[in-house]
Design a protein around this motif. Structure first.
Motif, short mmCIF file in Angstrom:
data_model
loop_
_atom_site.label_atom_id
_atom_site.label_comp_id
_atom_site.label_asym_id
_atom_site.label_seq_id
_atom_site.Cartn_x
_atom_site.Cartn_y
_atom_site.Cartn_z
N ARG A 1 30.72 -66.29 6.84
CA ARG A 1 31.50 -65.98 8.04
C ARG A 1 31.15 -64.59 8.55
O ARG A 1 30.98 -63.66 7.76
CB ARG A 1 33.00 -66.05 7.72
CG ARG A 1 33.91 -65.90 8.94
CD ARG A 1 35.35 -66.08 8.54
NE ARG A 1 35.57 -67.38 7.92
CZ ARG A 1 35.78 -68.50 8.60
NH1 ARG A 1 35.78 -68.47 9.92
NH2 ARG A 1 35.98 -69.64 7.97
N VAL A 2 31.01 -64.45 9.86
CA VAL A 2 30.71 -63.16 10.46
C VAL A 2 32.00 -62.36 10.58
O VAL A 2 33.01 -62.83 11.11
CB VAL A 2 30.06 -63.34 11.85
CG1 VAL A 2 29.98 -62.02 12.59
CG2 VAL A 2 28.67 -63.94 11.69
N THR A 3 31.98 -61.14 10.06
CA THR A 3 33.16 -60.27 10.11
C THR A 3 33.07 -59.21 11.20
O THR A 3 34.09 -58.64 11.59
CB THR A 3 33.38 -59.58 8.75
OG1 THR A 3 32.21 -58.79 8.43
CG2 THR A 3 33.63 -60.60 7.65
N GLU A 4 31.86 -58.96 11.69
CA GLU A 4 31.71 -57.96 12.77
C GLU A 4 30.35 -58.10 13.42
O GLU A 4 29.35 -58.41 12.75
CB GLU A 4 31.89 -56.55 12.23
CG GLU A 4 31.91 -55.47 13.31
CD GLU A 4 32.09 -54.08 12.71
OE1 GLU A 4 33.06 -53.41 13.12
OE2 GLU A 4 31.28 -53.67 11.87
N ILE A 5 30.32 -57.87 14.71
CA ILE A 5 29.06 -57.82 15.45
C ILE A 5 29.03 -56.52 16.25
O ILE A 5 29.99 -56.19 16.96
CB ILE A 5 28.88 -59.05 16.36
CG1 ILE A 5 27.59 -58.92 17.19
CG2 ILE A 5 30.09 -59.28 17.25
CD1 ILE A 5 27.24 -60.19 17.95
N ARG A 6 27.93 -55.76 16.08
CA ARG A 6 27.77 -54.49 16.79
C ARG A 6 26.41 -54.46 17.47
O ARG A 6 25.40 -54.91 16.90
CB ARG A 6 27.89 -53.30 15.83
CG ARG A 6 29.28 -53.13 15.22
CD ARG A 6 30.31 -52.81 16.29
NE ARG A 6 31.66 -52.69 15.73
CZ ARG A 6 32.77 -52.65 16.49
NH1 ARG A 6 32.65 -52.71 17.81
NH2 ARG A 6 33.95 -52.55 15.92
N ALA A 7 26.37 -53.92 18.68
CA ALA A 7 25.13 -53.85 19.44
C ALA A 7 24.90 -52.43 19.92
O ALA A 7 25.84 -51.73 20.32
CB ALA A 7 25.19 -54.80 20.63
#
Length: 304
Positions: free
Chosen positions: A85-91
């Motif tokens: 499961r993805v817990t965070e996405i940062r760009a």
């Protein structure tokens, strides 16, 4: 855990039709991808018993899902991270960093977010009052054999009701559908089905009646109140977006429209809007998202 090396061109979050289409299209143009999915590929598609709006001759979700999964698993350029499961996405200006529940961070120049939607529960809507944080199964999870000869209280008039009835033409279950005025345009396809009783309501108070029975007090549009009793209850009141935390721009309704997102984050599938939640539009948007990333890495203009 350490970051993954930059050996992938694209991270895809979500393994439904949109995410799988993105991975397949990316492989077709030579892009290496990592696809992250907390469950099985095309999980929800396997639960759709009947289809009438897809190309390819597939008449049920299982057959279509099997075909999509077989296509994707034959794609050597896609690495699958299932059960994560993805817990965070940062760009940032150079890359997208996706953190998964193991603590590992995946890094790539672009990411496609195709996490879709999940069923709305009674406490999420204003026209239903239910005890505590009561959760009910959506209609598409109900097994027809379990409700033979029984009365099923269906909350909401969303379109999965028609899908359920087409998939089970011989079931003798009785569906008592209570729906708000906002769903009135959705129930045309089931209005003449003899197994359905429709009730337009202003408000519904759901309560237990003892044993396996459920009951509800329904207030009609004219203010009159009646009590409805059924053997069991389920939901058909729509879906809510399931976007991962982090750098995603959300609209007032919680959806993540493609316009306004970070240039390195591309949204695909049902997460974009409530207006286009169809399998064919999800497949198309996933493919388009992968091509968007492909052209962006090569500085090829996509307009004009």
């Amino acid at each position: 855990m350490a970051d993954s090396p930059l050996d992938s061109d694209l991270i895809i979050i979500g393994g439904g039709p949109a995410g799988c289409a993105a991975a397949r299209m990316a492989a077709g143009v030579g892009m290496r991808t990592i696809l992250v999915e907390p469950d099985r590929l095309c999980r929800n598609l396997y639960r759709i018993p009947a289809l009438n709006n897809v190309l390819g001759g597939h008449t049920n979700g299982t057959d279509l899902a099997d075909a999509i999964v077989a296509e994707l698993k034959g794609t050597a350029l896609c690495h699958l991270e299932l059960g994560r499961r993805v817990t965070e996405i940062r760009a940032d200006d150079g890359n997208v960093t996706v953190t998964i529940d193991t603590g590992a961070r995946l890094v790539a120049p672009y990411a496609v977010v195709a996490t879709g939607v999940g069923p709305v529960q009674p406490h999420d809507v204003t026209w239903i009052t239910a005890p505590g944080l009561l959760t009910l199964p959506p209609l598409w999870e109900v097994k027809a054999d379990d409700i033979q000869g029984r009365t099923l209280l269906v909350l909401g008039g969303d379109r999965p009701i028609g899908t359920f009835l087409r998939a089970h033409p011989t079931t003798d279950a009785r569906l008592f559908v209570v729906y708000p005025a906002a769903d009135a345009y959705k129930i045309d396809e089931i209005r003449d089905d003899p197994r359905v009783v429709l009730s337009l309501v202003k408000h519904l108070t759901l309560k237990a009646a003892g044993g396996a029975l459920v009951s509800a007090d329904a207030v009609g549009q004219d203010g009159t109140c009646r009590t409805i009793t059924a053997d069991t209850a389920c939901l058909s009141i729509g879906n809510a977006p399931t976007a991962p935390p982090g750098d995603l721009t959300r609209g007032p309704d919680g959806y993540c429209p493609p316009a306004g997102q970070h240039p390195r984050v591309i949204v695909a599938g049902d997460l974009r809007s409530a207006r286009f939640q169809r399998i064919m539009t999800a497949l198309g948007s996933g493919s388009e998202a992968a091509l968007h990333a492909y052209y962006a890495t090569r500085d090829v203009p996509t307009k004009g």
